[in-house]
Design a protein around this motif. Sequence first.
Motif, PDB file in Angstrom:
ATOM      1  N   SER A 212     -72.153  88.226 -31.122  1.00 60.51           N
ATOM      2  CA  SER A 212     -72.627  87.539 -29.919  1.00 60.51           C
ATOM      3  C   SER A 212     -74.009  86.916 -30.094  1.00 60.51           C
ATOM      4  O   SER A 212     -74.216  85.738 -29.802  1.00 60.51           O
ATOM      5  CB  SER A 212     -72.638  88.515 -28.737  1.00 60.51           C
ATOM      6  OG  SER A 212     -73.000  87.861 -27.561  1.00 60.51           O
ATOM      7  N   SER A 213     -74.961  87.697 -30.577  1.00 59.45           N
ATOM      8  CA  SER A 213     -76.332  87.183 -30.691  1.00 59.45           C
ATOM      9  C   SER A 213     -76.417  86.069 -31.741  1.00 59.45           C
ATOM     10  O   SER A 213     -77.155  85.092 -31.556  1.00 59.45           O
ATOM     11  CB  SER A 213     -77.290  88.320 -31.049  1.00 59.45           C
ATOM     12  OG  SER A 213     -76.921  88.917 -32.281  1.00 59.45           O
ATOM     13  N   THR A 214     -75.645  86.202 -32.819  1.00 60.12           N
ATOM     14  CA  THR A 214     -75.640  85.161 -33.843  1.00 60.12           C
ATOM     15  C   THR A 214     -75.066  83.867 -33.292  1.00 60.12           C
ATOM     16  O   THR A 214     -75.597  82.775 -33.547  1.00 60.12           O
ATOM     17  CB  THR A 214     -74.810  85.622 -35.062  1.00 60.12           C
ATOM     18  OG1 THR A 214     -75.390  86.821 -35.584  1.00 60.12           O
ATOM     19  CG2 THR A 214     -74.799  84.560 -36.143  1.00 60.12           C
ATOM     20  N   LEU A 215     -73.989  83.976 -32.522  1.00 60.61           N
ATOM     21  CA  LEU A 215     -73.384  82.785 -31.928  1.00 60.61           C
ATOM     22  C   LEU A 215     -74.345  82.099 -30.967  1.00 60.61           C
ATOM     23  O   LEU A 215     -74.397  80.872 -30.889  1.00 60.61           O
ATOM     24  CB  LEU A 215     -72.089  83.147 -31.202  1.00 60.61           C
ATOM     25  CG  LEU A 215     -70.909  83.545 -32.093  1.00 60.61           C
ATOM     26  CD1 LEU A 215     -69.698  83.888 -31.247  1.00 60.61           C
ATOM     27  CD2 LEU A 215     -70.560  82.434 -33.063  1.00 60.61           C
ATOM     28  N   GLU A 216     -75.104  82.884 -30.227  1.00 59.63           N
ATOM     29  CA  GLU A 216     -76.081  82.288 -29.306  1.00 59.63           C
ATOM     30  C   GLU A 216     -77.121  81.483 -30.077  1.00 59.63           C
ATOM     31  O   GLU A 216     -77.543  80.409 -29.625  1.00 59.63           O
ATOM     32  CB  GLU A 216     -76.747  83.385 -28.472  1.00 59.63           C
ATOM     33  CG  GLU A 216     -75.842  83.954 -27.388  1.00 59.63           C
ATOM     34  CD  GLU A 216     -76.552  84.921 -26.471  1.00 59.63           C
ATOM     35  OE1 GLU A 216     -77.814  84.931 -26.462  1.00 59.63           O
ATOM     36  OE2 GLU A 216     -75.876  85.674 -25.751  1.00 59.63           O
ATOM     37  N   SER A 217     -77.530  81.998 -31.225  1.00 61.51           N
ATOM     38  CA  SER A 217     -78.526  81.258 -32.020  1.00 61.51           C
ATOM     39  C   SER A 217     -77.931  80.001 -32.632  1.00 61.51           C
ATOM     40  O   SER A 217     -78.624  79.001 -32.806  1.00 61.51           O
ATOM     41  CB  SER A 217     -79.105  82.158 -33.113  1.00 61.51           C
ATOM     42  OG  SER A 217     -78.130  82.450 -34.100  1.00 61.51           O
ATOM     43  N   LEU A 218     -76.634  80.036 -32.936  1.00 64.88           N
ATOM     44  CA  LEU A 218     -75.980  78.882 -33.555  1.00 64.88           C
ATOM     45  C   LEU A 218     -75.514  77.852 -32.539  1.00 64.88           C
ATOM     46  O   LEU A 218     -75.443  76.660 -32.844  1.00 64.88           O
ATOM     47  CB  LEU A 218     -74.778  79.338 -34.387  1.00 64.88           C
ATOM     48  CG  LEU A 218     -75.060  80.225 -35.609  1.00 64.88           C
ATOM     49  CD1 LEU A 218     -73.756  80.633 -36.268  1.00 64.88           C
ATOM     50  CD2 LEU A 218     -75.955  79.509 -36.603  1.00 64.88           C
ATOM     51  N   LEU A 219     -75.190  78.313 -31.323  1.00 64.21           N
ATOM     52  CA  LEU A 219     -74.597  77.428 -30.313  1.00 64.21           C
ATOM     53  C   LEU A 219     -75.536  77.136 -29.156  1.00 64.21           C
ATOM     54  O   LEU A 219     -75.101  76.905 -28.030  1.00 64.21           O
ATOM     55  CB  LEU A 219     -73.292  78.048 -29.793  1.00 64.21           C
ATOM     56  CG  LEU A 219     -72.204  78.270 -30.846  1.00 64.21           C
ATOM     57  CD1 LEU A 219     -71.024  79.032 -30.258  1.00 64.21           C
ATOM     58  CD2 LEU A 219     -71.738  76.932 -31.419  1.00 64.21           C
ATOM     59  N   GLU A 220     -76.819  77.165 -29.428  1.00 64.69           N
ATOM     60  CA  GLU A 220     -77.845  76.773 -28.451  1.00 64.69           C
ATOM     61  C   GLU A 220     -77.828  77.648 -27.206  1.00 64.69           C
ATOM     62  O   GLU A 220     -77.771  77.168 -26.070  1.00 64.69           O
ATOM     63  CB  GLU A 220     -77.669  75.295 -28.066  1.00 64.69           C
ATOM     64  CG  GLU A 220     -77.793  74.351 -29.258  1.00 64.69           C
ATOM     65  CD  GLU A 220     -77.587  72.899 -28.866  1.00 64.69           C
ATOM     66  OE1 GLU A 220     -77.336  72.644 -27.683  1.00 64.69           O
ATOM     67  OE2 GLU A 220     -77.658  72.037 -29.755  1.00 64.69           O
ATOM     68  N   GLY A 221     -77.870  78.959 -27.428  1.00 63.70           N
ATOM     69  CA  GLY A 221     -78.040  79.884 -26.325  1.00 63.70           C
ATOM     70  C   GLY A 221     -76.746  80.419 -25.745  1.00 63.70           C
ATOM     71  O   GLY A 221     -75.640  80.072 -26.172  1.00 63.70           O
ATOM     72  N   ARG A 222     -76.914  81.271 -24.742  1.00 63.45           N
ATOM     73  CA  ARG A 222     -75.764  81.916 -24.104  1.00 63.45           C
ATOM     74  C   ARG A 222     -74.822  80.903 -23.463  1.00 63.45           C
ATOM     75  O   ARG A 222     -73.596  81.022 -23.549  1.00 63.45           O
ATOM     76  CB  ARG A 222     -76.249  82.915 -23.054  1.00 63.45           C
ATOM     77  CG  ARG A 222     -75.108  83.650 -22.357  1.00 63.45           C
ATOM     78  CD  ARG A 222     -75.603  84.684 -21.371  1.00 63.45           C
ATOM     79  NE  ARG A 222     -74.490  85.316 -20.703  1.00 63.45           N
ATOM     80  CZ  ARG A 222     -73.779  86.334 -21.175  1.00 63.45           C
ATOM     81  NH1 ARG A 222     -74.087  86.835 -22.359  1.00 63.45           N
ATOM     82  NH2 ARG A 222     -72.772  86.849 -20.509  1.00 63.45           N
ATOM     83  N   LYS A 223     -75.397  79.888 -22.830  1.00 59.22           N
ATOM     84  CA  LYS A 223     -74.561  78.888 -22.164  1.00 59.22           C
ATOM     85  C   LYS A 223     -73.685  78.155 -23.186  1.00 59.22           C
ATOM     86  O   LYS A 223     -72.489  77.927 -22.939  1.00 59.22           O
ATOM     87  CB  LYS A 223     -75.431  77.882 -21.400  1.00 59.22           C
ATOM     88  CG  LYS A 223     -74.629  76.875 -20.591  1.00 59.22           C
ATOM     89  CD  LYS A 223     -75.534  75.953 -19.803  1.00 59.22           C
ATOM     90  CE  LYS A 223     -74.716  74.952 -18.992  1.00 59.22           C
ATOM     91  NZ  LYS A 223     -75.582  74.014 -18.228  1.00 59.22           N
TER      92      LYS A 223
END
Length: 578
Positions: free
Chosen positions: A371-382
Amino acid sequence: MPPDEIAQNFAALNCKDQQSEDEKENTELERQLKRLRKKLLSLNSNSPHSAFESLQITTKIQQITKTLTSSDKSEFGCSILHEAMLRIEQEFVNLLFHYKQSHVGPEITSFRSSEENFEDLSINSFGDDLIEAKNLQIEIGNLSAEQSVIDLVNPLVLPTLKSIAELMFISNYEEELIEAYVNARMEAIDEILLKLRFEKISIEEVSNMEWTKVNSLIKRWNWVFKIFVRVYLTSERRLIELIFGDISKSLASSCFSEISKVPMVHLMSFPTTVAICNPKTEKLFRVLDMHETLVEMLGDVTNLYHEQIDGSILAEYREVLLRLGEFAKGILIEFRSAIQSNTSKTVLANGAVHPITRYVMNYIQTLSAYSSTLESLLEGRKGKEEYYASIAIILESNLESRSRFYTDEALQNIFMMNNICYMVQKVKDSDLRSIMGDNWIRSHNGRFQTFAMNYERASWGSVLSFLRDEGICHPGSSIPSRSVLKERFKGFNSGFEEAYRVQTGWLVPNSQLRDDLRISTSLKVLQGYRTFVGRYGTCLDGVRHRDRYIKYRPDDLEGFILDLFEGKQRSLHGVYRR
């Protein structure tokens, strides 16, 4: 004789006397140097004792050489000192070589043995029995600083090593000292990498390699990189600080950079190599593992190299991290495109959950562990939430297209109901719930329930139409027509039997959904049948072969409905009420 001349002669006489005294002293010092040289050459090397004696002798030679006044004697002393420096340099190297250590503790050993048991992740892995790789990993990051650092050289020889280094440094043998230390420790580092069993691999080799092999190499790289940085490089830095820290901080940093640069570049080249390959979907989780390893170890690497003058290691490290992140984003895009472009007309005859649904949902369920890695790769939680939502929308659209390959409308609805229900359960029972949200779950609960109602209407509407009151009596009469009733009962029996034959072959894998569907079907069919039989059954009393028309009791039908949706086709042909 004039007084001035007398004074000059007296001064010259004193000067000659002083020169004579200096000459005598230099000659004595020269003899001492020769004795010390002879003693130095007589020592046996390769032992801490000989290294300590060599150090003491060289220290005396260095002190004597500094006191020599005659230029030719001084030159002789420097020659002896140079010879002595070469000797203690060799002793320095011998101690580093013969007393090096590279053992690991039990915590690291257990990490290594566990690494070999990781599950491989491939396209075929994403079934309902999937074991997430994240849950199998044992993180060396949990080790404390005391557990991570080991003695790379026997502590007993450290004082001698440090003293030799100090003497060589103050004697202006700094370059020779650095070269000797770097060469010795680079050889030790090479041995460590050999023990860790990670060889340099070219881009061409990785490109032509089977994914299972690359997959295994990535798992090993994650382990090797953490062990190498957090244990060996941290210990190497500590060793350098113990030997050179009090002498010169810049010297310590220079030595560390020189020793570690080649192996670090070697290890960092592997993620770069992987990131050049084709962005296939099965690679994503191993790539994310590598990305997380690099993120996790960034603090450790920064602490080790923050004093590096050119900053080349840290710059290369961040570049590798950036490339790997871009590669992972490319795979995420490829995964979404792969779902969208998967337009195969192959459908399951029983209307069960389609393999693409299982694959996609298990894939994104596993993905939720990052989850946290995806947020960093996909410009945040949104950005992460939008990505997951887009995957769900594309999958549903894909399923709707596939449902149209069924010619039976009822089976179309069974297919959509099964697949949407599966999606909902996967979201409810995993970390996907926090990403997709309860509103998504509620709306999709409503969706598969709508498909269930549409199934009942499409499947049982025509069967139940035989049980309607309209048309039972002839026009202008209030007495039910036996011929019409016979046709109605025959039509119902035929419709029910055909529905039974077909729908026992359909499959509803979710037990709760299957039970709910049976109950709902029973309520509608049995209520209509009971009412119709109760109202018109007596009208066929005395009719020949009455059992051919009223073939089943309501309880019989209830039992038959319990056979539906098991995926094993049956027939009611020849079954009569007893």
